[in-house]
Design a protein around this motif. Structure first.
Motif, mmCIF file in Angstrom:
data_model
loop_
_atom_site.group_PDB
_atom_site.id
_atom_site.type_symbol
_atom_site.label_atom_id
_atom_site.label_comp_id
_atom_site.label_asym_id
_atom_site.label_seq_id
_atom_site.Cartn_x
_atom_site.Cartn_y
_atom_site.Cartn_z
ATOM 1 N N SER A 1 -15.842 -14.180 7.535
ATOM 2 C CA SER A 1 -15.015 -13.641 6.450
ATOM 3 C C SER A 1 -14.860 -12.136 6.588
ATOM 4 C CB SER A 1 -15.637 -13.969 5.092
ATOM 5 O OG SER A 1 -15.692 -15.361 4.902
ATOM 6 N N ARG A 2 -15.924 -11.467 6.959
ATOM 7 C CA ARG A 2 -15.860 -10.013 7.157
ATOM 8 C C ARG A 2 -14.910 -9.672 8.312
ATOM 9 N NH1 ARG A 2 -19.655 -6.936 4.762
ATOM 10 N NH2 ARG A 2 -21.322 -8.004 3.664
ATOM 11 N N ALA A 3 -14.993 -10.446 9.381
ATOM 12 C CA ALA A 3 -14.158 -10.186 10.555
ATOM 13 C C ALA A 3 -12.674 -10.304 10.227
ATOM 14 C CB ALA A 3 -14.529 -11.135 11.690
ATOM 15 N N ALA A 4 -12.329 -11.131 9.245
ATOM 16 C CA ALA A 4 -10.921 -11.289 8.861
ATOM 17 C C ALA A 4 -10.349 -9.996 8.278
ATOM 18 C CB ALA A 4 -10.787 -12.427 7.842
ATOM 19 N N PHE A 5 -11.205 -9.100 7.828
ATOM 20 C CA PHE A 5 -10.749 -7.837 7.243
ATOM 21 C C PHE A 5 -10.783 -6.686 8.244
ATOM 22 C CE2 PHE A 5 -11.294 -10.265 3.482
ATOM 23 C CZ PHE A 5 -10.479 -9.684 2.525
ATOM 24 N N GLU A 6 -11.142 -6.961 9.483
ATOM 25 C CA GLU A 6 -11.165 -5.923 10.510
ATOM 26 C C GLU A 6 -9.751 -5.364 10.686
ATOM 27 O OE1 GLU A 6 -12.936 -3.396 12.994
ATOM 28 O OE2 GLU A 6 -14.057 -5.080 12.153
ATOM 29 N N GLY A 7 -9.617 -4.078 10.547
ATOM 30 C CA GLY A 7 -8.319 -3.423 10.703
ATOM 31 C C GLY A 7 -7.426 -3.488 9.472
ATOM 32 N N ALA A 8 -7.921 -4.029 8.376
ATOM 33 C CA ALA A 8 -7.114 -4.110 7.148
ATOM 34 C C ALA A 8 -6.863 -2.707 6.602
ATOM 35 C CB ALA A 8 -7.830 -4.954 6.099
ATOM 36 N N PHE A 9 -5.696 -2.522 6.031
ATOM 37 C CA PHE A 9 -5.372 -1.237 5.423
ATOM 38 C C PHE A 9 -4.506 -1.472 4.197
ATOM 39 C CE2 PHE A 9 -2.013 -2.199 8.352
ATOM 40 C CZ PHE A 9 -0.857 -1.832 7.683
ATOM 41 N N VAL A 10 -4.471 -0.492 3.341
ATOM 42 C CA VAL A 10 -3.683 -0.568 2.118
ATOM 43 C C VAL A 10 -2.384 0.185 2.353
ATOM 44 C CG1 VAL A 10 -3.600 0.030 -0.323
ATOM 45 C CG2 VAL A 10 -5.760 -0.675 0.711
ATOM 46 N N ALA A 11 -1.267 -0.517 2.263
ATOM 47 C CA ALA A 11 0.037 0.127 2.415
ATOM 48 C C ALA A 11 0.481 0.763 1.102
ATOM 49 C CB ALA A 11 1.065 -0.893 2.882
ATOM 50 N N TYR A 12 0.200 0.091 -0.009
ATOM 51 C CA TYR A 12 0.574 0.593 -1.322
ATOM 52 C C TYR A 12 -0.248 -0.140 -2.364
ATOM 53 C CZ TYR A 12 3.358 1.554 -5.452
ATOM 54 O OH TYR A 12 3.772 1.943 -6.697
ATOM 55 N N SER A 13 -0.806 0.616 -3.303
ATOM 56 C CA SER A 13 -1.609 -0.026 -4.333
ATOM 57 C C SER A 13 -1.789 0.892 -5.529
ATOM 58 C CB SER A 13 -2.987 -0.392 -3.775
ATOM 59 O OG SER A 13 -3.800 -0.911 -4.797
ATOM 60 N N HIS A 14 -1.889 0.268 -6.696
ATOM 61 C CA HIS A 14 -2.238 0.982 -7.918
ATOM 62 C C HIS A 14 -3.726 0.811 -8.225
ATOM 63 C CE1 HIS A 14 1.809 2.097 -9.151
ATOM 64 N NE2 HIS A 14 2.213 0.877 -8.823
ATOM 65 N N VAL A 15 -4.411 0.047 -7.407
ATOM 66 C CA VAL A 15 -5.835 -0.211 -7.615
ATOM 67 C C VAL A 15 -6.631 0.973 -7.077
ATOM 68 C CG1 VAL A 15 -7.772 -1.738 -7.076
ATOM 69 C CG2 VAL A 15 -5.479 -2.694 -7.425
ATOM 70 N N PRO A 16 -7.413 1.619 -7.940
ATOM 71 C CA PRO A 16 -8.183 2.779 -7.472
ATOM 72 C C PRO A 16 -9.267 2.355 -6.479
ATOM 73 C CG PRO A 16 -8.706 2.275 -9.775
ATOM 74 C CD PRO A 16 -7.601 1.356 -9.356
#
Length: 92
Positions: free
Chosen positions: A22-37
């Motif tokens: 599950s952790r590996a699935a988030f490798e390289g994840a980034f936020v393009a746009y968010s209102h979540v602090p």
């Protein structure tokens, strides 16, 4: 990715206690746009391997592999004795 409160709690839980696949699935994840602090910092914590509990996770992995190996051989043994129809090489 639109993230709601319950999704944010799930990602936070994954960052704290998630398994390696599950952790590996988030490798390289980034936020393009968010209102979540602090969403970006939360996503950066997810793929980090936790050294704490390593031995326990290794024992659990080997235990699961051992029992699956046993189940497969038991299934093969029972199919050979009973000649399982429709199973290539094990029956008619």
């Amino acid at each position: 990715m639109q993230i709601r409160d319950h999704h944010q709690r799930a990602v936070d839980h994954l960052a704290e206690k998630g398994n390696e696949p599950s952790r590996a699935a988030f490798e390289g994840a980034f936020v393009a746009y968010s209102h979540v602090p602090d969403l970006d910092s939360l996503l950066q914590r997810v793929p980090v391997y936790l050294a704490a509990g390593h031995d326990k996770r290794i024992r659990a992995f080997y235990s699961m592999a051992f029992i699956q190996h046993w189940f497969i051989h038991e299934a093969e043994r029972h199919c050979i004795v009973r000649e399982c129809p429709g199973v290539p090489g094990l029956g008619s």
